[in-house]
Design a protein around this motif. Structure first.
Motif, PDB file in Angstrom:
ATOM      1  N   LYS A  17       1.847   1.883  11.136  1.00 21.53           N
ATOM      2  CA  LYS A  17       1.820   2.339   9.763  1.00 21.53           C
ATOM      3  C   LYS A  17       1.211   3.731   9.707  1.00 21.53           C
ATOM      4  N   GLN A  18       1.807   4.609   8.896  1.00 23.20           N
ATOM      5  CA  GLN A  18       1.272   5.960   8.763  1.00 23.20           C
ATOM      6  C   GLN A  18      -0.053   5.922   8.019  1.00 23.20           C
ATOM      7  N   SER A  19      -0.920   6.886   8.321  1.00 25.11           N
ATOM      8  CA  SER A  19      -2.268   6.869   7.758  1.00 25.11           C
ATOM      9  C   SER A  19      -2.328   7.354   6.309  1.00 25.11           C
ATOM     10  N   VAL A  20      -1.282   8.019   5.841  1.00 22.18           N
ATOM     11  CA  VAL A  20      -1.250   8.523   4.468  1.00 22.18           C
ATOM     12  C   VAL A  20       0.041   8.091   3.785  1.00 22.18           C
ATOM     13  N   VAL A  21       0.065   8.200   2.476  1.00 20.34           N
ATOM     14  CA  VAL A  21       1.267   7.889   1.705  1.00 20.34           C
ATOM     15  C   VAL A  21       2.128   9.145   1.640  1.00 20.34           C
ATOM     16  N   SER A  22       3.368   9.039   2.091  1.00 14.46           N
ATOM     17  CA  SER A  22       4.291  10.179   2.070  1.00 14.46           C
ATOM     18  C   SER A  22       4.925  10.306   0.693  1.00 14.46           C
ATOM     19  N   SER A  67       8.007  11.485   5.500  1.00 15.68           N
ATOM     20  CA  SER A  67       7.702  10.365   6.396  1.00 15.68           C
ATOM     21  C   SER A  67       8.463  10.511   7.713  1.00 15.68           C
ATOM     22  N   ASP A  92       0.797  -1.224   0.000  1.00 17.97           N
ATOM     23  CA  ASP A  92       0.000   0.000   0.000  1.00 17.97           C
ATOM     24  C   ASP A  92       0.834   1.280   0.000  1.00 17.97           C
ATOM     25  N   ARG A  93       2.173   1.135  -0.097  1.00 16.14           N
ATOM     26  CA  ARG A  93       3.116   2.253  -0.246  1.00 16.14           C
ATOM     27  C   ARG A  93       3.158   3.194   0.956  1.00 16.14           C
ATOM     28  N   ARG A  94       2.677   2.740   2.125  1.00 15.98           N
ATOM     29  CA  ARG A  94       2.701   3.593   3.306  1.00 15.98           C
ATOM     30  C   ARG A  94       3.952   3.314   4.137  1.00 15.98           C
ATOM     31  N   SER A  95       4.408   4.333   4.821  1.00 21.74           N
ATOM     32  CA  SER A  95       5.597   4.231   5.672  1.00 21.74           C
ATOM     33  C   SER A  95       5.198   3.768   7.069  1.00 21.74           C
ATOM     34  N   THR A  96       6.184   3.321   7.826  1.00 20.50           N
ATOM     35  CA  THR A  96       5.957   2.900   9.206  1.00 20.50           C
ATOM     36  C   THR A  96       6.688   3.845  10.138  1.00 20.50           C
TER      37      THR A  96
END
Length: 141
Positions: free
Chosen positions: A121-126, A132, A99-103
């Motif tokens: 996991k972050q809620s948005v894609v950086s 991030s 899903d291309r999201r950062s942690t």
């Protein structure tokens, strides 16, 4: 976790006993309160509780083997001679290929003793690694 292994939702054949997988993941989640060294690995395998595969179970067994071979690694509190509050944060940009999201990961020390930590996991894609990292720092603060 085995380095450079990315677990995906559809990673092969389904695991024959998903209830067992769910029970073991739940017990490991509880154990992370005193064993923060397994927090990230447990958060990764807990993402697949709805439809675990044999590869996900193998990753879970890897965590259990680690715990068996390192029984004395837990949190130990002792006096360090100061009462400073220190916080460390980090983020892996696009850590999840699915899903291309950062942690975001952070830990907070009071007087040299670990008192809080989080891996999420972050809620948005950086859009960049700097973004991030900034989100991780803001979350830790």
């Amino acid at each position: 976790m085995v380095p450079n292994v990315q677990l995906m939702p559809d990673d092969g054949d389904p695991f024959y006993n998903p209830e067992r997988y769910l029970r073991v993941v739940g017990k490991l989640n509880y154990l992370t309160m005193t064993r923060p060294d397994i927090a990230y690995a447990v958060s990764v395998v807990s993402q697949f509780t709805s439809a675990p595969t044999i590869k996900h179970w193998a990753a879970l067994e890897h965590i259990l083997c680690y715990l068996k071979k390192a029984p004395g690694l837990g949190i130990l509190y002792n006096s360090q001679g100061h009462t400073r509050i220190e916080c460390f944060s980090d983020a892996d940009w696009v850590g999840s290929k699915f899903d291309r999201r950062s942690t975001t990961v952070y830990c907070v020390f009071f007087g040299g003793n670990l008192v809080a930590w989080k891996s999420k996991k972050q809620s948005v894609v950086s859009r960049s690694s700097a973004e991030s990292e900034y989100r991780a720092m803001a979350q830790a603060t």
